[in-house]
Motif scaffolding. Sequence first.
Motif, mmCIF file in Angstrom:
data_model
loop_
_atom_site.group_PDB
_atom_site.id
_atom_site.type_symbol
_atom_site.label_atom_id
_atom_site.label_comp_id
_atom_site.label_asym_id
_atom_site.label_seq_id
_atom_site.Cartn_x
_atom_site.Cartn_y
_atom_site.Cartn_z
ATOM 1 N N MET A 259 0.898 -0.909 0.045
ATOM 2 C CA MET A 259 0.228 0.107 -0.322
ATOM 3 C C MET A 259 0.828 1.256 -0.176
ATOM 4 O O MET A 259 2.313 0.840 0.614
ATOM 5 C CB MET A 259 -0.915 0.460 1.079
ATOM 6 N N GLY B 212 1.509 5.720 0.616
ATOM 7 C CA GLY B 212 0.388 6.276 1.222
ATOM 8 C C GLY B 212 0.105 7.072 0.283
ATOM 9 O O GLY B 212 -0.237 7.346 -1.245
ATOM 10 N N SER B 213 0.885 8.860 0.994
ATOM 11 C CA SER B 213 0.825 10.018 -0.420
ATOM 12 C C SER B 213 1.628 10.289 -1.275
ATOM 13 O O SER B 213 1.955 11.261 -1.749
ATOM 14 C CB SER B 213 -0.011 11.533 0.745
ATOM 15 N N HIS C 298 5.171 11.060 -0.344
ATOM 16 C CA HIS C 298 6.102 11.948 0.805
ATOM 17 C C HIS C 298 7.052 10.851 1.017
ATOM 18 O O HIS C 298 8.151 12.573 1.310
ATOM 19 C CB HIS C 298 5.125 12.790 1.679
ATOM 20 N N SER C 299 7.343 10.196 0.684
ATOM 21 C CA SER C 299 9.209 9.574 1.070
ATOM 22 C C SER C 299 9.930 9.458 0.160
ATOM 23 O O SER C 299 9.471 9.523 -1.125
ATOM 24 C CB SER C 299 8.886 7.936 1.709
ATOM 25 N N ASP D 59 5.920 18.805 10.169
ATOM 26 C CA ASP D 59 6.165 20.028 9.563
ATOM 27 C C ASP D 59 4.486 19.607 8.277
ATOM 28 O O ASP D 59 4.638 21.509 8.246
ATOM 29 C CB ASP D 59 7.562 20.327 8.766
ATOM 30 N N GLN E 52 0.777 14.055 4.338
ATOM 31 C CA GLN E 52 0.469 12.447 4.189
ATOM 32 C C GLN E 52 -0.578 11.710 4.790
ATOM 33 O O GLN E 52 -1.027 12.531 5.361
ATOM 34 C CB GLN E 52 1.479 11.847 5.379
ATOM 35 N N THR E 53 -0.555 10.236 4.364
ATOM 36 C CA THR E 53 -1.902 9.920 5.218
ATOM 37 C C THR E 53 -1.196 9.588 6.380
ATOM 38 O O THR E 53 0.297 9.403 6.886
ATOM 39 C CB THR E 53 -1.492 8.111 4.871
ATOM 40 N N GLY F 42 1.039 5.590 6.098
ATOM 41 C CA GLY F 42 2.846 6.362 5.418
ATOM 42 C C GLY F 42 3.669 6.909 6.797
ATOM 43 O O GLY F 42 4.394 6.871 6.537
ATOM 44 N N THR G 145 7.076 4.996 8.878
ATOM 45 C CA THR G 145 8.719 5.884 8.554
ATOM 46 C C THR G 145 8.706 6.348 9.119
ATOM 47 O O THR G 145 10.083 7.390 9.568
ATOM 48 C CB THR G 145 8.486 6.397 7.404
ATOM 49 N N THR H 253 7.071 8.857 11.036
ATOM 50 C CA THR H 253 7.216 10.846 10.767
ATOM 51 C C THR H 253 6.560 11.265 12.073
ATOM 52 O O THR H 253 6.529 10.786 13.233
ATOM 53 C CB THR H 253 6.044 10.455 10.174
ATOM 54 N N HIS H 254 8.211 12.196 12.169
ATOM 55 C CA HIS H 254 7.700 12.964 13.753
ATOM 56 C C HIS H 254 7.951 14.746 13.567
ATOM 57 O O HIS H 254 8.597 15.336 12.457
ATOM 58 C CB HIS H 254 9.709 12.782 14.397
ATOM 59 N N LEU I 127 -1.769 -2.146 7.173
ATOM 60 C CA LEU I 127 -2.914 -1.570 8.293
ATOM 61 C C LEU I 127 -3.645 -1.136 7.844
ATOM 62 O O LEU I 127 -3.296 -0.521 6.491
ATOM 63 C CB LEU I 127 -1.531 -0.253 8.452
ATOM 64 N N HIS J 214 15.957 8.730 8.743
ATOM 65 C CA HIS J 214 14.506 8.568 8.443
ATOM 66 C C HIS J 214 14.671 7.454 8.238
ATOM 67 O O HIS J 214 14.895 7.756 6.982
ATOM 68 C CB HIS J 214 14.592 10.070 8.257
HETATM 69 C C1 LIG Z 1 7.262 18.140 1.818
HETATM 70 C C2 LIG Z 1 7.917 17.037 3.419
HETATM 71 C C3 LIG Z 1 8.213 17.473 4.438
HETATM 72 C C4 LIG Z 1 8.262 16.029 4.743
HETATM 73 N N1 LIG Z 1 8.522 16.781 6.532
HETATM 74 C C5 LIG Z 1 8.036 15.911 7.129
HETATM 75 C C6 LIG Z 1 8.103 16.332 9.245
HETATM 76 O O1 LIG Z 1 8.183 17.360 9.085
HETATM 77 N N2 LIG Z 1 9.040 14.756 9.800
HETATM 78 C C7 LIG Z 1 9.336 13.810 9.742
HETATM 79 O O2 LIG Z 1 9.233 13.005 10.335
HETATM 80 N N3 LIG Z 1 9.318 13.220 7.840
HETATM 81 C C8 LIG Z 1 8.599 13.824 7.457
HETATM 82 N N4 LIG Z 1 8.419 14.077 5.831
HETATM 83 C C9 LIG Z 1 8.497 12.728 5.489
HETATM 84 C C10 LIG Z 1 7.381 11.665 5.374
HETATM 85 O O3 LIG Z 1 6.426 12.569 6.089
HETATM 86 C C11 LIG Z 1 7.617 10.692 5.057
HETATM 87 O O4 LIG Z 1 8.433 9.778 4.260
HETATM 88 C C12 LIG Z 1 6.191 9.438 5.722
HETATM 89 O O5 LIG Z 1 6.232 8.413 5.786
HETATM 90 C C13 LIG Z 1 5.679 10.138 4.025
HETATM 91 O O6 LIG Z 1 4.218 9.567 4.325
HETATM 92 P P1 LIG Z 1 2.900 9.278 2.692
HETATM 93 O O7 LIG Z 1 1.509 8.958 3.291
HETATM 94 O O8 LIG Z 1 3.477 10.074 2.487
HETATM 95 O O9 LIG Z 1 3.629 8.089 2.402
HETATM 96 P P2 LIG Z 1 4.901 6.877 1.015
HETATM 97 O O10 LIG Z 1 6.093 8.065 1.291
HETATM 98 O O11 LIG Z 1 3.513 7.204 0.475
HETATM 99 O O12 LIG Z 1 5.240 5.422 2.158
HETATM 100 C C14 LIG Z 1 5.749 5.024 3.016
HETATM 101 C C15 LIG Z 1 5.222 3.794 4.037
HETATM 102 O O13 LIG Z 1 4.209 3.539 3.853
HETATM 103 C C16 LIG Z 1 3.681 2.590 3.800
HETATM 104 N N5 LIG Z 1 2.737 2.312 4.101
HETATM 105 C C17 LIG Z 1 2.004 3.477 3.522
HETATM 106 N N6 LIG Z 1 0.311 3.448 3.923
HETATM 107 C C18 LIG Z 1 0.655 1.674 4.618
HETATM 108 C C19 LIG Z 1 -0.188 1.115 4.848
HETATM 109 N N7 LIG Z 1 -1.687 0.759 5.337
HETATM 110 N N8 LIG Z 1 -0.281 0.301 5.534
HETATM 111 C C20 LIG Z 1 1.064 -0.252 5.427
HETATM 112 N N9 LIG Z 1 2.176 0.214 5.065
HETATM 113 C C21 LIG Z 1 1.669 1.479 3.966
HETATM 114 C C22 LIG Z 1 4.112 2.121 2.097
HETATM 115 O O14 LIG Z 1 4.258 0.986 1.608
HETATM 116 C C23 LIG Z 1 5.519 2.977 2.449
HETATM 117 O O15 LIG Z 1 6.362 1.393 2.663
HETATM 118 C C24 LIG Z 1 7.934 15.108 5.385
HETATM 119 C C25 LIG Z 1 8.573 14.906 3.916
HETATM 120 C C26 LIG Z 1 7.606 15.694 3.274
HETATM 121 C C27 LIG Z 1 7.448 15.410 1.056
#
Ligand SMILES: Cc1cc2nc3c(=O)[nH]c(=O)nc-3n(C[C@H](O)[C@H](O)[C@H](O)COP(=O)(O)OP(=O)(O)OC[C@H]3O[C@@H](n4cnc5c(N)ncnc54)[C@H](O)[C@@H]3O)c2cc1C
Length: 437
Positions: A48, A50-51, A53-54, A111, A115-116, A119, A123, A125-126, A176, A392
């Motif tokens: 799966m 998320g949005s 943003h990794s 920040d 994100q979902t 997601g 990872t 996210t803090h 999840l 991270h």
């Molecule tokens: C502009 C920007 C600002 C950011 N700011 C911060 C910050 O302040 N602090 C910080 O710590 N990080 C920050 N990040 C990083 C970001 O929060 C992480 O990379 C986060 O994982 C992105 O969430 P996503 O929903 O986009 O997940 P994705 O990047 O799409 O996926 C991340 C992981 O989650 C898994 N996943 C998603 N959904 C499920 C599910 N249902 N079950 C199991 N696994 C799943 C995916 O398979 C993948 O392994 C930032 C990133 C960007 C681009």
Amino acid sequence: MNAAPTSTWHNWARTESASPARATSPADTAAVVREVLAARERGGTVKMVGSGHSFTGIAVASDGQLRPDGLSGILAVDREAMTVTAGAGTPLHELNARLAGLGLSLHNMGDIDAQTIAGATSTGTHGTGGVLASLAAQIAGLELVTGTGEVLRASADEHPEVFAAARVGLGALGVLTSITFHVEPLFALEAHERPMTWDDALSSYDELVAEHHHVDMYWFPHTDRMMTKTNDRLADLDSAEPLHRWRGWLDDELLSNTVFGALTTVATRAPRTTPLINRVSARALSERRYSDIAHHVFTTPRNVRFKEMEYAVPREVGLDVLREVRRELDASDWLVSFPVEIRTAPADDITLSTASGRDSLYLAFHVPVAADHRAYFAGIEAVLAAADGRPHWGKMHTRDAADLARVYPRWDEFQQLRDRLDPDRVFTNSYLERVLG
Ligand SMILES: Cc1cc2nc3c(=O)[nH]c(=O)nc-3n(C[C@H](O)[C@H](O)[C@H](O)COP(=O)(O)OP(=O)(O)OC[C@H]3O[C@@H](n4cnc5c(N)ncnc54)[C@H](O)[C@@H]3O)c2cc1C
């Protein structure tokens, strides 16, 4: 279940892409189970997203891709336990808005809110400070479909070994389907942003962290300037004084994003102008105070695209590591136009959280998407790795499983659980093969 067209998927920074063989949007747990069992049967993989943003390839799904939109929304509110359960694909901005409507809030945020929830938590996210800095540390329970199609509910009391690891599961332990968060009554924060010199910021850092709920600092490379943001809780919501709409737009949208975007473009095209541009950017930032409901203060729009590496280092050596980073940067010929972000987190009890078992200082490094990050990130990464740093999981780094096993005392515990929950590696991809083996 809705079938989605299998168009090419890109992450936010466009550093990663995938063309999955099949993409679906499961609308419930049973549909996720079907997709996992089908992947297992065909000897394939499923993941799966998320949005997107990794910055790493952690979300790359080349075979079966599950999209999060069918698993969205609030599922349960328990005011006695002060918990809220939401579908795993719920975007953070939606969760925050729905919580605010219920008079509730998360304890801490990063920040941004794009994100979902699955997601972001997967990872690690803090945000910064507080009693709990990461979103995963605010989880009270979760539901997970394992690699054998089993549906597990985990909390401190139910499958505690799964709960320990699956809060920051890297997408490697299962899909999840829902997450239950601890919540608090809605509160307001007052932000105080002010410029400081490098020396003043570092010498007062421990005091600032002790005195304020949340401390976020930004150092402008090639200058002596720091921007410090402290957030503190207000006694009541009604005393909040949000930025006037146009001032918020002027500061955050126009100055922070538009002008900063233009300046980084200039710096990317004419790198030698970078130190001058950083001095101008740092000086342009002025002191300001504002207050608002918590999630409006924690998050800001990020419209300038960048690439990022972030490491957690032990809090007690963190400021020395930062000084070493500066020495390394000053001695190099790298021209760095983005500020270095400095945050803290208290230790948590999650197996592979970057703050697992130790108070941490987070140091984050950015470059514009069009810039070549390799020399800068590699040079700084060597300093961070030498300080037992943990990258991270969602941000760029070059470490592999052998390196990472050395900085996570509970590494084997995670690996054993992975063998149990995903024996056929239905959830793997190239990134997970590198970092987990
Ligand atoms: C502009 C920007 C600002 C950011 N700011 C911060 C910050 O302040 N602090 C910080 O710590 N990080 C920050 N990040 C990083 C970001 O929060 C992480 O990379 C986060 O994982 C992105 O969430 P996503 O929903 O986009 O997940 P994705 O990047 O799409 O996926 C991340 C992981 O989650 C898994 N996943 C998603 N959904 C499920 C599910 N249902 N079950 C199991 N696994 C799943 C995916 O398979 C993948 O392994 C930032 C990133 C960007 C681009």
